[in-house]
Design an enzyme around this catalytic site. Structure first.
Site, PDB file in Angstrom:
ATOM      1  N   HIS A 206      -1.497 -12.056  10.951  1.00  0.00           N
ATOM      2  CA  HIS A 206      -1.125 -10.667  10.694  1.00  0.00           C
ATOM      3  C   HIS A 206      -0.865  -9.970  12.023  1.00  0.00           C
ATOM      4  O   HIS A 206      -1.611 -10.135  12.985  1.00  0.00           O
ATOM      5  CB  HIS A 206      -2.228  -9.945   9.928  1.00  0.00           C
ATOM      6  CG  HIS A 206      -1.941  -8.482   9.770  1.00  0.00           C
ATOM      7  ND1 HIS A 206      -0.830  -8.014   9.100  1.00  0.00           N
ATOM      8  CD2 HIS A 206      -2.604  -7.379  10.231  1.00  0.00           C
ATOM      9  CE1 HIS A 206      -0.824  -6.689   9.146  1.00  0.00           C
ATOM     10  NE2 HIS A 206      -1.877  -6.285   9.817  1.00  0.00           N
TER      11      HIS A 206
ATOM     12  N   CYS B  59      -3.181  -4.452   4.172  1.00  0.00           N
ATOM     13  CA  CYS B  59      -2.112  -5.310   4.683  1.00  0.00           C
ATOM     14  C   CYS B  59      -2.125  -6.735   4.152  1.00  0.00           C
ATOM     15  O   CYS B  59      -1.240  -7.522   4.497  1.00  0.00           O
ATOM     16  CB  CYS B  59      -2.160  -5.332   6.210  1.00  0.00           C
ATOM     17  SG  CYS B  59      -1.768  -3.735   6.968  1.00  0.00           S
TER      18      CYS B  59
ATOM     19  N   GLU C 241       0.835  -1.200   0.000  1.00  0.00           N
ATOM     20  CA  GLU C 241       0.000   0.000   0.000  1.00  0.00           C
ATOM     21  C   GLU C 241       0.869   1.250   0.000  1.00  0.00           C
ATOM     22  O   GLU C 241       0.381   2.356   0.220  1.00  0.00           O
ATOM     23  CB  GLU C 241      -0.976   0.012   1.176  1.00  0.00           C
ATOM     24  CG  GLU C 241      -0.372   0.066   2.553  1.00  0.00           C
ATOM     25  CD  GLU C 241      -1.454   0.202   3.623  1.00  0.00           C
ATOM     26  OE1 GLU C 241      -1.470   1.219   4.311  1.00  0.00           O
ATOM     27  OE2 GLU C 241      -2.280  -0.731   3.768  1.00  0.00           O
TER      28      GLU C 241
END
Length: 353
Positions: free
Chosen positions: A241, A118, A86
């Site tokens: 994550h 993400c 990103e």
């Protein structure tokens, strides 16, 4: 199986992987000193910061070269170079083409950039597995890399970090880790966003936790294990994550995993949240120490929102080839501490226009 799990038409897996983490570190205590008079506690110990001459392109090239070293293939054999991020350096000009040419993969190559907050890196990995698994190409490269930004003084500034990892997908007979299947869970949950021409992202405060991160991570992880017929104890390692230290620990507990299964891939405390690279660099740290037969669960998360869950089994080929490139721990140990002013200069937070 119900058909929800994505499986390849032919056996495939990871034949090469490589991490890259820049050397500079900004302690959380330094952010607290500047914005909270040293009274606030940080969600991580410190974060990795890209230098003045580093961006997603340069870091992706480094990670890709490490992956090629372990894969032991000619880069011209790659049929795709896909970079998930990103923080691509250009709004209009692909990162993938530059990386492909720099590593010697062009010009007979499919190159593109991926964006899904993400989980852009794991989106690229799913695509690479699909391309090779369908037989359209023998090898494909997927990268998750970011130079994440947080608005000065925002809580994101404690964790928004730089780094990531690259993965070369190929036939299972040459794989370091064989792909068993993946599952993706996606909803329209606007927990984090950045509009066009807006420099820094906005986030939904605590809304980012329960309805976003935890909902998607647990739904993806549960669904994949149900479809694969596995339980948490079937996996030696689990990577989630990692926007901070506590979120992946709690996600693991909700899914029935122990701290022992999570700790090897939990890098956020010492490098921060590398966004599109976070789950993938956690996996690289695990592959650096995993043994043949170890089973690994990986679940990414991207705001907006969605999660990709993967099931891998490590093969005997890992032992000879993982030493062919620097380990993730090597990059973490290569550390130069900086102060907030240096960080602000490196990351362009001082507008001189």
């Amino acid at each position: 199986m119900s058909g929800r799990v994505l499986k390849s038409n032919r056996p495939v897996g990871i034949i090469g992987y490589g991490a890259y983490i820049p050397r500079y570190r900004l302690p959380a205590s330094e952010v607290s000193r500047v914005w909270e008079g040293g009274k606030g506690g940080g969600p991580v110990k410190e974060k990795a910061v890209a230098g003045l001459d580093e961006d997603v392109i340069t870091m992706s090239i480094e990670a890709a070269r490490n992956a090629l070293a372990r894969a032991q293939i000619d880069p011209a054999l790659l049929r795709a170079v896909w970079v998930g991020s990103e923080s691509h350096p250009y709004a209009v000009k692909p990162t993938g083409t530059v990386v492909a040419e720099a590593i010697g993969a062009g010009p007979s190559i499919e190159a593109a950039d991926w964006e899904f907050a993400c989980k852009a890196g794991t989106e690229a990995l799913v695509a690479a597995l699909s391309l090779v698994g369908s037989g359209m190409g023998e090898y494909a490269l997927a990268i998750g890399m970011d130079t994440a930004q947080g608005k000065p003084g925002d809580q994101l500034e404690y964790t928004a970090a730089s780094g990531g990892a690259a993965y070369i997908v190929g036939p299972a007979e040459n794989a370091l880790a064989v792909f068993n299947g993946s599952y993706s869970y996606v909803t329209d949950t606007p927990d984090f966003w950045r509009r066009a021409n807006q420099k820094y992202p906005e986030h939904g405060q605590r809304f980012t936790g329960e309805p976003a991160y935890f909902k998607h991570i647990t739904e993806a992880g549960k669904a994949l294990m149900e479809e694969m017929g596995t339980r948490p104890e079937d996996y030696r390692f689990a990577i989630f994550h990692q926007p901070n230290t506590k979120f992946p620990q709690r996600a693991g507990q909700l899914l029935g995993f122990t701290d022992e299964q999570i700790k090897t891939g939990l890098l956020a405390p010492v490098i921060g949240n590398t966004y599109a690279g976070a789950a993938l660099v956690g996996l690289s740290a695990v592959l650096d120490v995993a043994q043949p037969g170890d089973r690994i669960l990986v679940v990414s998360f991207g705001s907006g929102a969605g999660s990709d869950a993967f099931d891998w089994v490590v093969t005997e080929k890992i032992e000879a080839r993982r030493r062919l490139a620097p380990s993730t721990a090597d990059y973490i140990a290569r550390r130069t501490e900086i102060d907030y002013a240096t960080y602000a200069r490196f990351r362009g937070k001082i507008d001189m226009g």
